[in-house]
Design a protein around this motif. Structure first.
Motif, PDB file in Angstrom:
ATOM      1  N   GLY A 145       0.793  -1.222   0.000  1.00 20.93           N
ATOM      2  CA  GLY A 145       0.000   0.000   0.000  1.00 20.93           C
ATOM      3  C   GLY A 145       0.826   1.273   0.000  1.00 20.93           C
ATOM      4  N   PRO A 146       1.604   1.545   1.061  1.00 19.69           N
ATOM      5  CA  PRO A 146       2.415   2.771   1.091  1.00 19.69           C
ATOM      6  C   PRO A 146       3.490   2.831   0.010  1.00 19.69           C
ATOM      7  CG  PRO A 146       2.134   1.888   3.298  1.00 19.69           C
ATOM      8  CD  PRO A 146       1.624   0.840   2.349  1.00 19.69           C
TER       9      PRO A 146
ATOM     10  N   GLN B 101      -4.549  -7.978  -3.230  1.00 16.99           N
ATOM     11  CA  GLN B 101      -3.598  -8.101  -2.115  1.00 16.99           C
ATOM     12  C   GLN B 101      -3.568  -6.838  -1.266  1.00 16.99           C
ATOM     13  OE1 GLN B 101       0.416  -8.964  -3.335  1.00 16.99           O
ATOM     14  NE2 GLN B 101       1.201  -9.078  -1.247  1.00 16.99           N
ATOM     15  N   TYR B 102      -3.793  -5.668  -1.885  1.00 19.05           N
ATOM     16  CA  TYR B 102      -3.829  -4.431  -1.120  1.00 19.05           C
ATOM     17  C   TYR B 102      -4.869  -3.486  -1.712  1.00 19.05           C
ATOM     18  CZ  TYR B 102      -0.467  -2.679  -4.663  1.00 19.05           C
ATOM     19  OH  TYR B 102       0.175  -2.327  -5.817  1.00 19.05           O
ATOM     20  N   PHE B 103      -5.125  -2.370  -1.034  1.00 18.34           N
ATOM     21  CA  PHE B 103      -6.315  -1.568  -1.312  1.00 18.34           C
ATOM     22  C   PHE B 103      -6.255  -0.749  -2.609  1.00 18.34           C
ATOM     23  CE2 PHE B 103      -6.934  -1.841   3.422  1.00 18.34           C
ATOM     24  CZ  PHE B 103      -8.164  -2.492   3.374  1.00 18.34           C
TER      25      PHE B 103
ATOM     26  N   LYS C 161      -6.899   4.700   6.097  1.00 18.60           N
ATOM     27  CA  LYS C 161      -6.721   6.116   5.772  1.00 18.60           C
ATOM     28  C   LYS C 161      -5.448   6.390   4.982  1.00 18.60           C
ATOM     29  CE  LYS C 161      -9.456   8.252   9.462  1.00 18.60           C
ATOM     30  NZ  LYS C 161      -9.430   9.164  10.640  1.00 18.60           N
ATOM     31  N   LEU C 162      -4.408   5.584   5.175  1.00 16.59           N
ATOM     32  CA  LEU C 162      -3.180   5.801   4.406  1.00 16.59           C
ATOM     33  C   LEU C 162      -3.422   5.558   2.924  1.00 16.59           C
ATOM     34  CD1 LEU C 162      -0.318   4.277   6.597  1.00 16.59           C
ATOM     35  CD2 LEU C 162      -1.064   6.649   6.417  1.00 16.59           C
ATOM     36  N   SER C 163      -4.116   4.474   2.608  1.00 15.35           N
ATOM     37  CA  SER C 163      -4.430   4.187   1.210  1.00 15.35           C
ATOM     38  C   SER C 163      -5.355   5.257   0.642  1.00 15.35           C
ATOM     39  CB  SER C 163      -5.075   2.808   1.082  1.00 15.35           C
ATOM     40  OG  SER C 163      -4.170   1.794   1.458  1.00 15.35           O
ATOM     41  N   ALA C 164      -6.319   5.697   1.459  1.00 14.27           N
ATOM     42  CA  ALA C 164      -7.239   6.741   1.010  1.00 14.27           C
ATOM     43  C   ALA C 164      -6.483   8.031   0.713  1.00 14.27           C
ATOM     44  CB  ALA C 164      -8.302   6.988   2.070  1.00 14.27           C
ATOM     45  N   ARG C 165      -5.560   8.407   1.612  1.00 15.05           N
ATOM     46  CA  ARG C 165      -4.792   9.652   1.400  1.00 15.05           C
ATOM     47  C   ARG C 165      -3.892   9.515   0.181  1.00 15.05           C
ATOM     48  NH1 ARG C 165      -4.859  14.642   0.639  1.00 15.05           N
ATOM     49  NH2 ARG C 165      -2.943  15.758   1.124  1.00 15.05           N
ATOM     50  N   SER C 166      -3.308   8.346  -0.001  1.00 13.28           N
ATOM     51  CA  SER C 166      -2.473   8.104  -1.175  1.00 13.28           C
ATOM     52  C   SER C 166      -3.266   8.354  -2.449  1.00 13.28           C
ATOM     53  CB  SER C 166      -1.940   6.663  -1.149  1.00 13.28           C
ATOM     54  OG  SER C 166      -1.156   6.396  -2.277  1.00 13.28           O
TER      55      SER C 166
ATOM     56  N   LYS D  52      20.842   8.385  -0.440  1.00 11.77           N
ATOM     57  CA  LYS D  52      20.371   7.324  -1.336  1.00 11.77           C
ATOM     58  C   LYS D  52      19.303   6.491  -0.618  1.00 11.77           C
ATOM     59  CE  LYS D  52      24.893   7.025  -3.584  1.00 11.77           C
ATOM     60  NZ  LYS D  52      24.470   7.766  -4.781  1.00 11.77           N
ATOM     61  N   ILE D  53      18.231   6.173  -1.352  1.00 12.24           N
ATOM     62  CA  ILE D  53      17.097   5.449  -0.779  1.00 12.24           C
ATOM     63  C   ILE D  53      16.882   4.138  -1.531  1.00 12.24           C
ATOM     64  CG2 ILE D  53      14.620   5.482  -0.300  1.00 12.24           C
ATOM     65  CD1 ILE D  53      15.903   7.564   1.342  1.00 12.24           C
ATOM     66  N   THR D  54      16.704   3.070  -0.790  1.00 16.30           N
ATOM     67  CA  THR D  54      16.297   1.776  -1.353  1.00 16.30           C
ATOM     68  C   THR D  54      14.936   1.415  -0.782  1.00 16.30           C
ATOM     69  OG1 THR D  54      18.587   1.005  -1.559  1.00 16.30           O
ATOM     70  CG2 THR D  54      16.848  -0.675  -1.551  1.00 16.30           C
ATOM     71  N   ILE D  55      13.960   1.129  -1.666  1.00 15.87           N
ATOM     72  CA  ILE D  55      12.623   0.725  -1.228  1.00 15.87           C
ATOM     73  C   ILE D  55      12.334  -0.661  -1.783  1.00 15.87           C
ATOM     74  CG2 ILE D  55      10.164   1.270  -1.196  1.00 15.87           C
ATOM     75  CD1 ILE D  55      10.877   4.154  -1.830  1.00 15.87           C
ATOM     76  N   ALA D  56      12.003  -1.578  -0.907  1.00 13.13           N
ATOM     77  CA  ALA D  56      11.577  -2.920  -1.304  1.00 13.13           C
ATOM     78  C   ALA D  56      10.129  -3.110  -0.876  1.00 13.13           C
ATOM     79  CB  ALA D  56      12.462  -3.985  -0.658  1.00 13.13           C
ATOM     80  N   THR D  57       9.372  -3.838  -1.690  1.00 15.17           N
ATOM     81  CA  THR D  57       7.965  -4.104  -1.382  1.00 15.17           C
ATOM     82  C   THR D  57       7.791  -5.581  -1.047  1.00 15.17           C
ATOM     83  OG1 THR D  57       7.278  -2.352  -2.913  1.00 15.17           O
ATOM     84  CG2 THR D  57       5.612  -3.950  -2.241  1.00 15.17           C
ATOM     85  N   ARG D  58       7.286  -5.837   0.142  1.00 16.45           N
ATOM     86  CA  ARG D  58       7.083  -7.210   0.595  1.00 16.45           C
ATOM     87  C   ARG D  58       5.776  -7.292   1.389  1.00 16.45           C
ATOM     88  NH1 ARG D  58      10.786  -7.278  -2.379  1.00 16.45           N
ATOM     89  NH2 ARG D  58      12.830  -8.292  -2.141  1.00 16.45           N
TER      90      ARG D  58
END
Length: 308
Positions: A100-101, A224-226, A244-249, A121-127
């Motif tokens: 979601g985020p 799997q997610y909203f 609310k996080l998904s809604a705000r996104s 530097k940023i690394t983002i992984a989705t799990r």
């Protein structure tokens, strides 16, 4: 051998005399001479042939000069980098997040966070949330963002900040229920719905709320997610009860559209959805990671409080 001795040695080699080196370093000539002698004693090697006041570098001195220049430059770079890290403008952050985020809200926040931090530097992984807990326990990432573990076991395994809020209902903007201030199970009785997989705690809570009111929870779409479910809302094919996080996104994403296609309304009875922010308990994080963590936590709290 120490850094100060190497600085004196480099300046003597560069300037060619004790007197010039002393002036350039704002020190006395005897102090420069003593530093050179101390360097030779520590190395147990004579670096200069002394002829009166003249110093004639030996081959060993030219070798040491090459090494000294590299060592001093490395020290300068290290000091500079640590200074940038202290100011939180250099470093790296490894983040693992639930889908979601990570799909929009987190990158959107990071893009603003990094405006004055070109060297971070940023690394983002989705799990999935269970996978995130496993990765965080093995200290693979600095920060983990996942569904809240309502069993409370996370607090025993991680440094854990738990944030909770009440879910809202997503409706097509032109849906007849859009005029309602609060949506209830009775409003959504047998209405086509989008939902997460049935083993999710939030889905079980939603089903229980519908059952308690004698309303049919008619799931047409499961993901799997909203966020993907909101495309069915846009198409007028479903309603969704979501966090609310998904809604705000999605609201931020809609700001780029010419027409609002989805609206959000409070849902009653309250369905609690929890988000956890995890760090490893025995692995201190960097200053820039700590600053990011605090900023993200405040941002999430503001969203859940409805202030952003």
């Amino acid at each position: 051998m120490n850094i100060q001795q190497l600085k004196v040695f480099r300046e003597v080699m560069k300037s060619g005399s004790l007197n010039s080196a002393a002036k350039n370093l704002h020190r006395s000539q005897p102090a420069i001479s003593a530093s050179l002698k101390s360097l030779e004693n520590s190395l147990d090697i004579v670096l200069f042939k002394r002829e009166g006041r003249r110093l004639l570098p030996k081959p060993e001195a030219y070798y040491l000069l090459t090494e000294a220049v590299e060592i001093l430059e490395r020290c300068r770079t290290t000091q500079q980098n640590l200074s940038l890290m202290r100011e939180r403008v250099q470093g790296s952050i490894r983040i693992v997040s639930m889908p979601g985020p990570s799909s929009f809200l987190l990158p959107n926040f990071i893009s603003k966070y990094l405006v004055e931090k070109a060297d971070v530097k940023i690394t983002i992984a989705t799990r999935s949330s269970p996978h995130i807990r496993s990765l965080m326990s093995s200290q693979t990432y600095d920060v983990g963002i996942c569904d809240m573990d309502f069993s409370g076991t996370d607090s025993e395994l991680f440094n854990c900040v738990n944030l909770t809020s009440e879910c809202v209902c997503a409706l097509p903007a032109d849906h007849p229920l859009a005029a309602e201030k609060i949506i209830t199970p009775a409003h959504l009785n047998n209405e086509p719905m989008g939902s997460l997989h049935p083993d999710m705690q939030v889905v079980q809570n939603i089903k229980a709320a519908f059952n308690e009111k004698g309303a049919a929870f008619n799931v047409r779409f499961t993901t799997q997610y909203f966020i993907p479910l909101l495309e069915f809302v846009v198409a007028g094919q479903a309603c969704v009860i979501l966090d609310k996080l998904s809604a705000r996104s999605y609201e931020i994403m809609q700001q780029r559209a010419t027409k609002k296609m989805v609206i959000f309304r409070p849902f009653s009875p309250a369905i609690i959805y929890g988000c956890s922010i995890l760090t490893a308990p025995n692995l201190p994080i960097s200053l820039v990671s700590e600053e990011f963590l605090n900023s993200w936590q405040q941002y999430v709290q503001d969203i859940l409080a409805g202030t952003v």
